[in-house]
Enzyme design. Structure first.
Site, PDB file in Angstrom:
ATOM      1  N   PHE A  37      11.268  42.268  -5.019  1.00 20.17           N
ATOM      2  CA  PHE A  37      12.153  41.531  -3.907  1.00 20.17           C
ATOM      3  C   PHE A  37      13.673  42.028  -3.813  1.00 20.17           C
ATOM      4  O   PHE A  37      14.083  42.933  -4.482  1.00 20.17           O
ATOM      5  CB  PHE A  37      12.326  40.016  -4.164  1.00 20.17           C
ATOM      6  CG  PHE A  37      13.056  39.428  -5.645  1.00 20.17           C
ATOM      7  CD1 PHE A  37      12.335  39.782  -6.675  1.00 20.17           C
ATOM      8  CD2 PHE A  37      14.174  38.792  -5.299  1.00 20.17           C
ATOM      9  CE1 PHE A  37      13.058  39.166  -8.010  1.00 20.17           C
ATOM     10  CE2 PHE A  37      14.972  38.325  -6.583  1.00 20.17           C
ATOM     11  CZ  PHE A  37      14.396  38.626  -7.668  1.00 20.17           C
ATOM     12  N   ALA A 152      14.489  47.919 -11.108  1.00 20.59           N
ATOM     13  CA  ALA A 152      13.916  47.510  -9.864  1.00 20.59           C
ATOM     14  C   ALA A 152      13.726  45.987 -10.042  1.00 20.59           C
ATOM     15  O   ALA A 152      13.670  45.428 -11.046  1.00 20.59           O
ATOM     16  CB  ALA A 152      12.452  48.048 -10.099  1.00 20.59           C
ATOM     17  N   LYS A 153      13.919  45.520  -8.745  1.00 18.82           N
ATOM     18  CA  LYS A 153      13.800  43.991  -8.668  1.00 18.82           C
ATOM     19  C   LYS A 153      12.457  43.464  -8.647  1.00 18.82           C
ATOM     20  O   LYS A 153      11.852  43.019  -7.612  1.00 18.82           O
ATOM     21  CB  LYS A 153      14.652  43.483  -7.591  1.00 18.82           C
ATOM     22  CG  LYS A 153      16.306  43.132  -7.954  1.00 18.82           C
ATOM     23  CD  LYS A 153      17.199  42.815  -6.845  1.00 18.82           C
ATOM     24  CE  LYS A 153      16.973  41.048  -6.600  1.00 18.82           C
ATOM     25  NZ  LYS A 153      17.912  40.509  -7.500  1.00 18.82           N
ATOM     26  N   VAL A 154      11.548  43.473  -9.761  1.00 23.93           N
ATOM     27  CA  VAL A 154      10.267  43.011  -9.792  1.00 23.93           C
ATOM     28  C   VAL A 154      10.426  41.663 -10.278  1.00 23.93           C
ATOM     29  O   VAL A 154      10.924  41.146 -11.303  1.00 23.93           O
ATOM     30  CB  VAL A 154       9.683  43.870 -10.920  1.00 23.93           C
ATOM     31  CG1 VAL A 154       8.231  43.680 -11.265  1.00 23.93           C
ATOM     32  CG2 VAL A 154       9.794  45.812 -10.683  1.00 23.93           C
ATOM     33  N   TYR A 158      11.964  38.656 -13.921  1.00 23.27           N
ATOM     34  CA  TYR A 158      12.608  37.351 -13.565  1.00 23.27           C
ATOM     35  C   TYR A 158      12.549  36.320 -14.667  1.00 23.27           C
ATOM     36  O   TYR A 158      13.144  35.107 -14.512  1.00 23.27           O
ATOM     37  CB  TYR A 158      12.948  36.903 -12.282  1.00 23.27           C
ATOM     38  CG  TYR A 158      14.093  37.925 -11.510  1.00 23.27           C
ATOM     39  CD1 TYR A 158      15.285  37.577 -11.580  1.00 23.27           C
ATOM     40  CD2 TYR A 158      13.854  39.260 -11.067  1.00 23.27           C
ATOM     41  CE1 TYR A 158      16.571  38.690 -11.250  1.00 23.27           C
ATOM     42  CE2 TYR A 158      14.922  39.976 -10.826  1.00 23.27           C
ATOM     43  CZ  TYR A 158      16.106  39.656 -10.911  1.00 23.27           C
ATOM     44  OH  TYR A 158      17.065  40.582 -10.540  1.00 23.27           O
TER      45      TYR A 158
END
Ligand code: PMP
Length: 295
Positions: A37, A152-154, A158
């Protein structure tokens, strides 16, 4: 808060009502956190809605899809165009934009060969508010860069941010500070960190942190206005001897810290580089500095 019956989202090539979106319950993102995202902001400028650094955000989104082997063919330009149309369809100028790539139906641990693109937007004030933050050092560390692609915004990454934020908020603090696996200061659960000592700024180098687009903007602004800034590791002890400290992020923008655990940052916030940069950042995203430069 995020949507109502009028809200439009972009979903797999079409603009549809948020309420009509259907994600498959057998999708891999839901089960294993294999999705990517972004978090982007648009500002209501004198020239209308302006998305701040869309190319950089969409480049990071595409990088995330690539390292996770998620099929994804949109270009940065196409994604930017869709985002502007989405803002318009929702009548928003000042907004947070949330693109999300989810992975298809597959219960194996190999990335599904199918993916979905959702883009949502909503009105969102400064994520961490305007007040100076009381921050708690987390017992959770940022992930080992050999265990994942930290830049990386995996979605699955989160969980680490959720754990540390819960820990801080449940103990009565506003936010969490995480160290890296070597015990150096890394970042906040959803923002980067800068500290001020003897008139100079320091921020942890890339490697164990999200390479924030706001962080890069702040470094550029420092260079432009002559504030000394260094990308360098520092420890918790060094941070607890700093004069001032602030976090940076798209959602949080620039926000100062009042304290870290029992340590109170001694400088008056309005006298710090952070405060000056907070105002410069606001001018930058509103396109006012560009006007100044070209005027
Ligand atoms: N660190 C983490 C862990 C984040 O989630 C974010 C938000 N993307 C940031 C830093 C700041 O990144 P950016 O300035 O690109 O929003």
């Amino acid at each position: 808060m995020y949507f109502n019956e009028e809200t439009v989202i972009f979903y797999n090539g079409k603009f549809i009502k948020a309420e009509d979106a259907k994600e498959n319950p057998y999708g891999q993102s839901l089960h294993y956190g294999n999705g990517v995202f972004e978090g982007i902001r648009a500002y209501n400028t004198v020239n209308g809605a302006k998305i701040f650094k869309p190319y950089e955000h969409y480049k990071r989104l595409k990088y995330g899809a690539e390292v996770m082997n998620i099929p994804f063919n949109y270009s940065e330009e196409e994604l930017t165009k869709i985002s502007y149309e989405l803002l318009e369809r929702n009548g928003l100028k000042d907004a947070y934009i949330r693109p999300l790539i989810t992975t298809g139906v597959d219960m194996s641990l190999k990335t599904s060969s199918q993916s979905n693109l959702l883009i949502q937007c909503w009105e969102w004030g400064k994520y961490m508010g305007d007040k100076l933050l009381r921050v708690k050092t987390s017992k959770f560390q940022r992930p080992n860069p050999n265990s994942c692609f930290v830049e990386a915004k995996v979605t699955g990454h989160y969980v680490n941010s959720v754990l540390s934020t819960n820990e801080a908020k449940n103990a009565g603090y506003d936010e969490a500070l995480l160290l890296d696996m070597n015990g150096n200061v890394a970042e906040c659960s959803g923002a980067n960190i800068f500290m001020q000592k003897d008139g100079k700024l320091q921020t942890p180098p890339k490697g164990h942190i999200m390479a924030g687009i706001t962080r890069a903007t702040i470094i550029d602004l420092c260079r432009e206005v002559g504030i000394s800034v260094e990308e360098k590791h520092f420890t918790l002890d060094e941070l607890k001897d700093a004069d001032a400290c602030f976090f940076t992020g798209t959602a949080a923008e620039v926000v100062g810290l009042a304290s870290l655990d029992d340590y109170k940052f001694p400088m008056n916030w309005k006298d710090t580089h952070g405060y000056r940069l907070m105002n410069l950042y606001k001018e930058e995203v509103l396109g006012l500095r560009l006007k100044e430069k070209t005027a």
